[in-house]
Design a protein around this motif. Structure first.
Motif, mmCIF file in Angstrom:
data_model
loop_
_atom_site.group_PDB
_atom_site.id
_atom_site.type_symbol
_atom_site.label_atom_id
_atom_site.label_comp_id
_atom_site.label_asym_id
_atom_site.label_seq_id
_atom_site.Cartn_x
_atom_site.Cartn_y
_atom_site.Cartn_z
ATOM 1 N N SER A 238 0.852 -1.186 0.000
ATOM 2 C CA SER A 238 0.000 0.000 0.000
ATOM 3 C C SER A 238 0.891 1.240 0.000
ATOM 4 O O SER A 238 1.774 1.365 0.859
ATOM 5 C CB SER A 238 -0.914 0.018 1.230
ATOM 6 O OG SER A 238 -1.856 -1.038 1.160
ATOM 7 N N TYR A 258 -8.072 5.257 4.274
ATOM 8 C CA TYR A 258 -9.237 6.037 3.853
ATOM 9 C C TYR A 258 -8.782 7.401 3.319
ATOM 10 O O TYR A 258 -9.181 7.821 2.215
ATOM 11 C CB TYR A 258 -10.186 6.218 5.040
ATOM 12 C CG TYR A 258 -11.537 6.781 4.689
ATOM 13 C CD1 TYR A 258 -11.708 8.127 4.371
ATOM 14 C CD2 TYR A 258 -12.667 5.968 4.693
ATOM 15 C CE1 TYR A 258 -12.946 8.641 4.055
ATOM 16 C CE2 TYR A 258 -13.920 6.467 4.374
ATOM 17 C CZ TYR A 258 -14.054 7.800 4.057
ATOM 18 O OH TYR A 258 -15.281 8.304 3.735
ATOM 19 N N LEU A 261 -6.902 7.176 -0.112
ATOM 20 C CA LEU A 261 -7.784 6.944 -1.245
ATOM 21 C C LEU A 261 -8.616 8.184 -1.555
ATOM 22 O O LEU A 261 -8.822 8.548 -2.715
ATOM 23 C CB LEU A 261 -8.694 5.746 -0.965
ATOM 24 C CG LEU A 261 -8.002 4.390 -0.911
ATOM 25 C CD1 LEU A 261 -8.961 3.328 -0.382
ATOM 26 C CD2 LEU A 261 -7.469 3.990 -2.283
ATOM 27 N N VAL A 266 -10.656 8.633 -5.123
ATOM 28 C CA VAL A 266 -11.265 7.301 -5.141
ATOM 29 C C VAL A 266 -12.214 7.185 -3.954
ATOM 30 O O VAL A 266 -11.886 7.630 -2.845
ATOM 31 C CB VAL A 266 -10.181 6.205 -5.064
ATOM 32 C CG1 VAL A 266 -10.815 4.825 -4.963
ATOM 33 C CG2 VAL A 266 -9.261 6.296 -6.271
ATOM 34 N N PRO A 268 -13.398 5.746 -0.882
ATOM 35 C CA PRO A 268 -12.844 4.760 0.057
ATOM 36 C C PRO A 268 -13.853 3.708 0.477
ATOM 37 O O PRO A 268 -13.472 2.594 0.837
ATOM 38 C CB PRO A 268 -12.410 5.609 1.261
ATOM 39 C CG PRO A 268 -12.296 7.001 0.741
ATOM 40 C CD PRO A 268 -13.340 7.099 -0.333
ATOM 41 N N GLU A 271 -13.464 0.317 -1.050
ATOM 42 C CA GLU A 271 -12.255 -0.456 -0.796
ATOM 43 C C GLU A 271 -12.088 -0.861 0.666
ATOM 44 O O GLU A 271 -11.326 -1.773 0.969
ATOM 45 C CB GLU A 271 -11.021 0.360 -1.211
ATOM 46 C CG GLU A 271 -11.089 0.944 -2.610
ATOM 47 C CD GLU A 271 -11.208 -0.121 -3.682
ATOM 48 O OE1 GLU A 271 -10.708 -1.244 -3.462
ATOM 49 O OE2 GLU A 271 -11.810 0.161 -4.727
ATOM 50 N N VAL A 363 -6.797 3.057 -9.518
ATOM 51 C CA VAL A 363 -6.002 3.709 -8.474
ATOM 52 C C VAL A 363 -4.568 3.925 -8.952
ATOM 53 O O VAL A 363 -3.977 5.004 -8.751
ATOM 54 C CB VAL A 363 -6.033 2.875 -7.177
ATOM 55 C CG1 VAL A 363 -4.994 3.389 -6.183
ATOM 56 C CG2 VAL A 363 -7.421 2.915 -6.546
#
Length: 479
Positions: A238, A258, A261, A266, A268, A271, A363
């Motif tokens: 990550s 969180y 992202l 994006v 969160p 995901e 992403v």
């Protein structure tokens, strides 16, 4: 005060020193394959029978399919160390590590005295998932054989990732029975050390720590080096994770994931679900340790030299390949769904992971637009990004194939579904051939992998025995 000042001596080596841990790690005997769940239970039942007064067990949970889950306690030291296997049931290196650790603690009173801990070992917290991987346990060196029989639960069925979460719009409380049992055990013990026994797949060795412990870097690097294993200095799992040292990362938190992202634009909520066992244990000031180990080592895993491709271009290229992989599987899954008559674990996992691959590619393309990506990619980063595409094709393509094949095996598949099984198998065979063509990896002896993981456990325990009682917030390792 150092480890050397506080721990005892055995022969000429200081118990808990780097030299001692390297020696102990190297003493793991040769191992062949991985134990089945029944074999694992038998190993620990035998240890308890043969060591009355030293080893005791109790039931701490029940699997969703009704299997009792036990914790085994060894010794009576002043600290409590909790070691848990099977948090991801496709990661069985920890089965041998748990067995070797337990056998060594029973046999070595000097080690128990030096580390001054009561050890609590849960050999497998997800036996149901473990049994769905047993088809490759006897022959783990063949990547094609491994991937074809691979099973990883959907994120909301993973013990590691089903601890409660509440951050911004991320909320999760669908705690599984296995997770609830582990939560109760963590809250009861308030452990000084918590080790969830994970492993990776391809490349090199890397670690997660719940807080910076610079004193551990030397030994965490020395143990894999003693086996000739590279550190994995390429792409981290990550991007938001803090790097404490080469191949040593902070575990991060759900909040970190969180916010990262969200910064990329994006959503969160797509995901993020539950939190990790390490983040849950952090409320007690616990030191969390994870040693991630590959089945296959690769010469590019720790090559930091620059390539002629920019990092941004690398992310765009491999992100596009990941998206294309996901889209192909999304199409197959969508056509299969109306033809399927029962829901298997493989189908539930496919529903979660197949669309995830599409989002992962998006992403990476968003990351490519960052100014920080306008630099040369390293050889290690190129290897990590390219192999992740192969890894996920083999893993999740294989699971989707298992999902649609289940109907044929059960005798409930219609002719259109059988044709779809054949179509999926052809695509999967092509992906296997591409991965094999790019493969320059070498199978690692299982004893070396267990030695590295065992060494990391001893190093952390020795560090705590030397007097580190610091506590800090921690969080999850990536999915």
């Amino acid at each position: 005060m150092t480890i050397h000042d506080r721990v005892t001596r055995t022969s000429s080596a200081v118990v808990g020193s780097t030299d001692d841990i390297v020696r102990r790690a190297g003493a793991v005997p040769p191992l062949d394959g991985f134990p089945t769940l029944d074999d694992l239970w038998r190993h620990f039942a035998r240890l308890e029978r043969e060591n009355p007064g030293l080893v005791s067990s109790r039931r701490v949970a029940t699997s969703r399919l009704g299997e009792p889950i036990h914790a085994y306690s060894i010794g009576s030291g002043s600290r409590d160390h909790l070691i848990v296997g099977g948090v991801h049931p496709n990661e069985p290196i920890g089965s041998w590590t748990a067995i070797h650790l337990a056998e060594t603690l029973c046999a070595d009173g000097d080690l128990r005295t030096a580390l001054d801990a009561t050890w609590h070992i849960v050999p497998s917290i997800d036996p149901d998932g473990g049994r769905l991987n047993e088809g490759w346990f006897a022959d783990p060196g063949d990547r094609g054989h491994y991937a074809r029989r691979f099973y990883r639960p959907a994120p909301d069925e993973q013990v590691e990732w089903t601890f409660p979460t509440s951050y911004k719009d991320a909320y999760f409380d669908r705690v599984m029975p296995e997770t609830l049992g582990l939560m109760r055990l963590i809250d009861e013990l308030r452990p000084d050390l918590y080790v969830s026994l994970h492993n990776g797949e391809m490349g090199g060795v890397y670690y997660y720590l719940s807080r910076p412990v610079p004193e551990l870097t030397e030994v965490l690097h020395a143990v894999p080096a003693s086996f000739g294993l590279p550190l994995d200095t390429g792409e981290p799992e990550s991007p938001f994770l803090e790097r404490y040292a080469p191949a040593v990362f902070g575990t991060g938190t759900i909040a970190d994931a969180y916010d990262y992202l969200e910064s990329l634009g994006v959503d969160p909520a797509l995901e993020i679900a539950g939190s990790s066992s390490s983040e849950y244990a952090s409320r007690h000031g616990t030191l969390g340790v994870v040693a991630e180990l590959p089945y296959w080592k690769h010469p590019d895993a720790d090559d930091g030299s620059p390539t002629d491709e920019s990092y941004a271009d690398l992310l765009r290229r491999t992100g596009g390949e990941m998206t294309a992989t996901g889209e192909a599987l999304v199409d197959l899954l969508a056509r299969a769904e109306p033809l399927l008559t029962f829901e298997s674990p493989f189908l539930r996992a496919s529903r979660a992971f197949v669309p995830m691959l599409v989002r992962m590619g998006a992403v990476d393309r968003a990351r490519a637009a960052s100014p920080e990506s306008a630099r040369p990619a390293t050889v290690a980063e190129r290897f990590s990004c390219e192999d992740l595409v192969h890894c996920f094709r083999l893993r999740y393509g294989g699971m989707l194939l298992r999902a649609v094949e289940a109907e044929a095996v059960a005798g409930t598949a219609t002719a259109p579904l059988r044709r779809l099984v054949d179509e999926t198998a052809v695509l999967y065979a092509a992906w296997q051939a591409e991965a094999a063509a790019a493969d320059r990896a070498e199978v690692i002896p299982i004893s070396s992998l267990v030695g590295v993981q065992y060494g990391a456990v001893l190093a952390a325990a020795a560090h705590l025995a030397a007097g580190d009682t610091a506590g800090n917030a921690t969080g999850p390792a990536p999915r």
